[in-house]
Design an enzyme around this catalytic site. Structure first.
Site, PDB file in Angstrom:
ATOM      1  N   GLY A  11      14.944  25.716  16.110  1.00 61.04           N
ATOM      2  CA  GLY A  11      14.028  25.128  15.124  1.00 61.04           C
ATOM      3  C   GLY A  11      14.587  24.916  13.738  1.00 61.04           C
ATOM      4  O   GLY A  11      13.829  24.739  12.784  1.00 61.04           O
ATOM      5  N   SER A  12      15.933  24.885  13.589  1.00 61.31           N
ATOM      6  CA  SER A  12      16.462  24.673  12.235  1.00 61.31           C
ATOM      7  C   SER A  12      16.150  23.261  11.723  1.00 61.31           C
ATOM      8  O   SER A  12      15.906  23.068  10.529  1.00 61.31           O
ATOM      9  CB  SER A  12      17.968  24.954  12.179  1.00 61.31           C
ATOM     10  OG  SER A  12      18.690  24.025  12.947  1.00 61.31           O
ATOM     11  N   ASN A  13      16.130  22.271  12.611  1.00 63.61           N
ATOM     12  CA  ASN A  13      15.759  20.914  12.175  1.00 63.61           C
ATOM     13  C   ASN A  13      14.279  20.835  11.831  1.00 63.61           C
ATOM     14  O   ASN A  13      13.888  20.169  10.866  1.00 63.61           O
ATOM     15  CB  ASN A  13      16.118  19.882  13.248  1.00 63.61           C
ATOM     16  CG  ASN A  13      17.590  19.542  13.218  1.00 63.61           C
ATOM     17  OD1 ASN A  13      18.037  18.787  12.364  1.00 63.61           O
ATOM     18  ND2 ASN A  13      18.348  20.146  14.119  1.00 63.61           N
ATOM     19  N   LYS A  64       3.912  16.757  35.747  1.00 64.14           N
ATOM     20  CA  LYS A  64       4.373  16.316  34.426  1.00 64.14           C
ATOM     21  C   LYS A  64       3.341  15.380  33.794  1.00 64.14           C
ATOM     22  O   LYS A  64       3.126  15.399  32.582  1.00 64.14           O
ATOM     23  CB  LYS A  64       5.718  15.604  34.577  1.00 64.14           C
ATOM     24  CG  LYS A  64       6.277  15.095  33.264  1.00 64.14           C
ATOM     25  CD  LYS A  64       7.757  14.819  33.363  1.00 64.14           C
ATOM     26  CE  LYS A  64       8.266  14.266  32.052  1.00 64.14           C
ATOM     27  NZ  LYS A  64       9.698  14.276  31.936  1.00 64.14           N
ATOM     28  N   ARG A  90      13.170  18.357  26.878  1.00 62.52           N
ATOM     29  CA  ARG A  90      12.583  17.700  28.047  1.00 62.52           C
ATOM     30  C   ARG A  90      12.657  16.195  27.893  1.00 62.52           C
ATOM     31  O   ARG A  90      12.642  15.688  26.770  1.00 62.52           O
ATOM     32  CB  ARG A  90      11.114  18.099  28.207  1.00 62.52           C
ATOM     33  CG  ARG A  90      10.990  19.541  28.547  1.00 62.52           C
ATOM     34  CD  ARG A  90       9.591  19.983  28.837  1.00 62.52           C
ATOM     35  NE  ARG A  90       9.625  21.420  28.946  1.00 62.52           N
ATOM     36  CZ  ARG A  90       9.998  22.086  30.030  1.00 62.52           C
ATOM     37  NH1 ARG A  90      10.293  21.428  31.139  1.00 62.52           N
ATOM     38  NH2 ARG A  90      10.060  23.406  30.031  1.00 62.52           N
ATOM     39  N   ILE A  92      10.971  12.732  27.907  1.00 61.91           N
ATOM     40  CA  ILE A  92       9.617  12.231  27.667  1.00 61.91           C
ATOM     41  C   ILE A  92       9.252  11.273  28.810  1.00 61.91           C
ATOM     42  O   ILE A  92      10.010  10.364  29.137  1.00 61.91           O
ATOM     43  CB  ILE A  92       9.541  11.494  26.308  1.00 61.91           C
ATOM     44  CG1 ILE A  92       9.959  12.418  25.157  1.00 61.91           C
ATOM     45  CG2 ILE A  92       8.159  10.899  26.091  1.00 61.91           C
ATOM     46  CD1 ILE A  92       8.966  13.478  24.772  1.00 61.91           C
ATOM     47  N   ASN A 106      14.298  10.901  18.072  1.00 59.98           N
ATOM     48  CA  ASN A 106      15.081  12.073  18.475  1.00 59.98           C
ATOM     49  C   ASN A 106      16.359  12.164  17.640  1.00 59.98           C
ATOM     50  O   ASN A 106      16.844  11.161  17.128  1.00 59.98           O
ATOM     51  CB  ASN A 106      15.463  11.947  19.961  1.00 59.98           C
ATOM     52  CG  ASN A 106      16.189  13.170  20.482  1.00 59.98           C
ATOM     53  OD1 ASN A 106      15.813  14.311  20.151  1.00 59.98           O
ATOM     54  ND2 ASN A 106      17.219  12.973  21.272  1.00 59.98           N
ATOM     55  N   HIS A 108      20.353  13.697  17.920  1.00 57.54           N
ATOM     56  CA  HIS A 108      21.319  14.155  18.924  1.00 57.54           C
ATOM     57  C   HIS A 108      22.654  14.458  18.238  1.00 57.54           C
ATOM     58  O   HIS A 108      23.115  13.659  17.415  1.00 57.54           O
ATOM     59  CB  HIS A 108      21.505  13.078  19.999  1.00 57.54           C
ATOM     60  CG  HIS A 108      22.423  13.529  21.079  1.00 57.54           C
ATOM     61  ND1 HIS A 108      22.012  14.374  22.096  1.00 57.54           N
ATOM     62  CD2 HIS A 108      23.744  13.313  21.285  1.00 57.54           C
ATOM     63  CE1 HIS A 108      23.042  14.642  22.874  1.00 57.54           C
ATOM     64  NE2 HIS A 108      24.102  14.007  22.407  1.00 57.54           N
TER      65      HIS A 108
END
Ligand code: GRF
Length: 194
Positions: A11-13, A64, A90, A92, A106, A108
């Site tokens: 969770g640093s971002n 899902k 996960r 999407i 997102n 990356h």
């Protein structure tokens, strides 16, 4: 702009984005954190930062589609306009993608399309590349394949270890993600008022 952040781990971002909002660098409301892993450290960060948190796992649902339908309902009832993935581990599915087309983003830790998947930093390091980096992109139905919004390069020094390279990449992520979100939000607000 009302944002939901999805995260699965450290969770640093997530924290960098929340702090950018608190510092007035990002004109939006982080309506909630969604986490699919009750043990994740990001849940603790959210409590400390006073961000409402929704936690449930796909294991609690029969499919899902049903899992994502529950998520979609949570997004809709809070009028979420943008979904920000920050280490959400996960893929999407179509239930969310159809409603949130071009509204899921997102980050990356590589220069996509190089080194997609879970080990972007490690695979780039082990491949011996001279430069790698960070990519922010819209999410589509592939793994790290959606349209690229922004990339920033990082040089790999001879002295870099996997750890020092990871630290350099995360430092860039923590600055770049709030900056890019601010640009997207400004463009959107320009489109509404302009
Ligand atoms: C980041 O490196 C991000 O690029 C990738 O997952 C990692 C999440 O780190 N998608 P954190 O949980 O934000 O610390």
């Amino acid at each position: 702009m009302k944002i939901a952040i999805f995260a699965s781990g450290n969770g640093s971002n997530f924290q960098a984005i929340v702090e950018a909002v608190k510092e007035g660098k990002l004109d939006s409301e982080i309506s909630f954190l969604f986490c699919d892993n009750p043990q994740a450290f990001v849940v603790e960060r959210a409590q400390q930062l006073d961000i409402p948190t929704i936690v449930f796992s796909p294991k609690d649902f029969c499919s899902k589609e049903v899992y994502e339908a529950e998520l979609l309902q949570r997004l809709t009832e809070k009028n979420i306009q943008l979904v920000v993935l920050a280490g959400y581990m996960r893929i999407i599915g179509s239930t969310l993608l159809e409603t949130f087309t071009n509204r899921i983003i997102n980050i990356h830790p590589s220069l996509l399309p190089q080194f997609p998947g879970c080990y972007g930093i490690k695979e780039a390091f082990e491949a011996g590349v001279k430069e790698t980096g960070v990519t922010i992109h819209y999410v589509d139905d592939g793994v790290d394949t959606g349209p690229i919004i922004k990339q920033e390069k990082v040089l790999v020094d001879q002295n870099d270890t996997l750890e020092t390279l990871a630290t350099k990449i995360h430092q860039i992520e923590h600055r770049l993600y709030p900056e890019v979100l601010a640009e997207i939000i400004n463009q959107n607000e320009g489109a509404v008022t302009g």
